[in-house]
Design an enzyme around this catalytic site. Structure first.
Site, short mmCIF file in Angstrom:
data_model
loop_
_atom_site.label_atom_id
_atom_site.label_comp_id
_atom_site.label_asym_id
_atom_site.label_seq_id
_atom_site.Cartn_x
_atom_site.Cartn_y
_atom_site.Cartn_z
N LYS A 82 0.84 -1.18 0.00
CA LYS A 82 0.00 0.00 0.00
C LYS A 82 0.88 1.24 0.00
CE LYS A 82 -3.91 1.94 2.65
NZ LYS A 82 -4.80 1.68 3.80
N SER A 155 -9.57 1.78 2.83
CA SER A 155 -8.67 2.55 1.99
C SER A 155 -7.64 1.69 1.25
CB SER A 155 -7.92 3.58 2.85
OG SER A 155 -7.11 2.94 3.82
N SER A 179 -10.18 -0.81 6.84
CA SER A 179 -9.58 -0.54 5.53
C SER A 179 -8.83 -1.70 4.91
CB SER A 179 -8.64 0.66 5.62
OG SER A 179 -9.38 1.84 5.85
#
Length: 458
Positions: A82, A155, A179
């Protein structure tokens, strides 16, 4: 194996092929990079693709394995990070214009650990800006491999979409209110939010220091366990377990409700029936005052995030996406008393979950009340609170929670969440392995539809 079979094989299967000589890390890495080139224009899962670095790491892994140096099951396995995770010499944008050209000088701890495990880094995945509640228009939404007119969730949506579409075998994500687990549910993969503090976050950009967790996203609980072992530097101690006599609590307040899509209810009920047929004992459990959770979550998250961004918000407010800026401004309006009361509630919530877990091995609920929507809801509105209603309690308490694919509603994945006691991450993964073996969740996404956003390069 054909490329499609290779890219959707389990990590142990690929690792075994490496060691038998029937596959090489270079061959598999090239297949992943080719699939990224083919599919990512529609998915927008990656912000940066590190092709040269990946091939160099794959060559190193191949050389090491042939010479007898074996770093473990992730050696030569292509993974992704990420894009709020520091990578020395590779830009780390956090999905924001503020860091569009930021290149860290050193790796995050998890980056170091994945390198030491021999993993091959394919690139940095897309995310909501600073892992908060909205997409920055410079980067665009990550689309869902099951229907690219829908979001992959936030996210850690880029990580989940990349794993689901066969662009990588596993990915690192972060989870502050769901997330990891929400994108895993929307994309039909497995995501673990570990016990608070189990995965070190040094070098991972914070959103809310007391709620942030880092963890693995993979196509199965078994693969997630291998990724977790690398992230923690600990042993791989999760294994499928016999479900006969295992006691599981169904969280009554979250298994039903007016917010639930009927198809999600049906898939969750079918999963519970499969567990009963396998010999598990399911009982209803209750957590008091869960209706206070939405407010408490915001009264912790908002001010902690605003404290992180206070200087930038004053210096460059226009660089943020409008919704991100709105949330950061809202954080300054939360009073100290509201924040303290939210922290008091967290303590009580943790005690209530522990009490519920005294008579059961784990607690089950749907991960999200619905399947993937077309766009990510705003964090602080009613829809945003509803989206995280079933995941955020584990962030407030710090308990481990695993989301796996329980089946499909109208062709879209439905997530099931397993919550266990603090430190019982291996139990959550073991139960996940056993449940995945019972369910019809392992399919290859069709990548149908027309993308809702074009890929934008800042």
């Amino acid at each position: 194996m054909r490329n499609s079979e290779i890219l959707f094989a389990s990590i142990p299967q690929v690792a075994a092929c490496y060691r038998s000589g029937s596959l090489s890390p270079v061959e598999v890495t090239r297949a992943c990079l080719a699939r990224i080139e083919e599919l990512d224009p529609a998915l927008n899962a990656f912000i940066s693709v590190t092709a040269e670095l990946a091939l160099a790491q794959a060559v190193q892994a191949e050389t090491e394995l042939r010479s007898g140096t074996d770093r473990g099951p992730l050696h030569g396995i292509p993974v992704a990070l990420k894009d709020l995770t520091d990578t020395a010499g590779v830009r780390t944008t956090c999905g924001s214009r503020l860091l569009a050209d930021h290149v860290p000088g050193q790796d995050a701890v998890v980056t170091v650990r994945l390198r030491e495990a021999g993993a091959v880094l394919l690139g940095k995945t897309n995310l909501l800006e600073f892992a908060y509640g909205s997409v920055h228009p410079d980067y665009g939404q990550t689309n869902n491999p099951w229907d690219v007119t829908r979001t992959s969730g936030g996210s850690s949506g880029g990580s989940a979409a990349a794993v689901a579409a066969g662009l990588c075998f596993a990915a690192f994500g972060t989870d502050t209110g769901g997330s990891i687990r929400i994108p895993a549910a929307y994309c039909g993969v497995t995501g673990l939010k570990p016990t608070y503090g189990l995965v070190p976050l040094d070098g991972v950009f914070p959103l809310s220091w007391s709620l942030d967790h880092g963890g693995p996203i993979a196509r199965s609980s078994g693969d997630a366990a291998l990724m977790l072992a690398a992230l923690t530097g600990g042993p791989h101690d999760a294994a499928p377990r016999d479900l006969q006599g295992v006691r599981l609590g169904v969280l009554a307040e979250h298994a039903r409700g007016p917010d639930m899509q009927q198809g999600v209810v049906e898939v969750f009920d079918q999963a519970c029936d499969a567990l009963r047929r396998a010999g598990a004992v399911l009982v209803e459990v209750h957590i008091p005052q869960l209706d206070r959770m939405d407010t408490a979550m915001m009264h912790v998250l908002l001010p902690e995030a605003s404290a992180v961004h206070a200087a930038w918000l004053q210096q460059s407010p226009g660089a943020y996406a409008p919704d991100t800026r709105m949330h950061l401004e809202q954080g300054f309006a939360v009073s100290g008393v509201e924040h303290v009361r939210a922290q008091q509630y967290r303590r009580k919530l943790a005690l209530d979950f522990l009490a519920a877990l005294t008579d059961v091995d784990a607690i089950l609920s749907p991960t999200v009340a619905w399947v993937a929507p077309h766009e990510d809801p705003v964090v602080s509105d009613n829809e945003g609170s509803t989206e995280a209603r079933r995941t955020a309690p584990a962030n407030l308490t710090g308990f481990p929670a695993l989301s796996l694919n329980a089946g499909f509603s109208e062709g879209l994945p439905v997530g099931l969440q397993i919550t266990t006691r603090p430190g019982a991450d291996a139990l959550a993964l073991s139960l996940g392995m056993s449940l995945e073996a019972l369910l019809d969740g392992n399919r290859i996404p069709p990548l149908g539809g027309t993308p809702t956003t074009e890929r934008r390069t800042p």
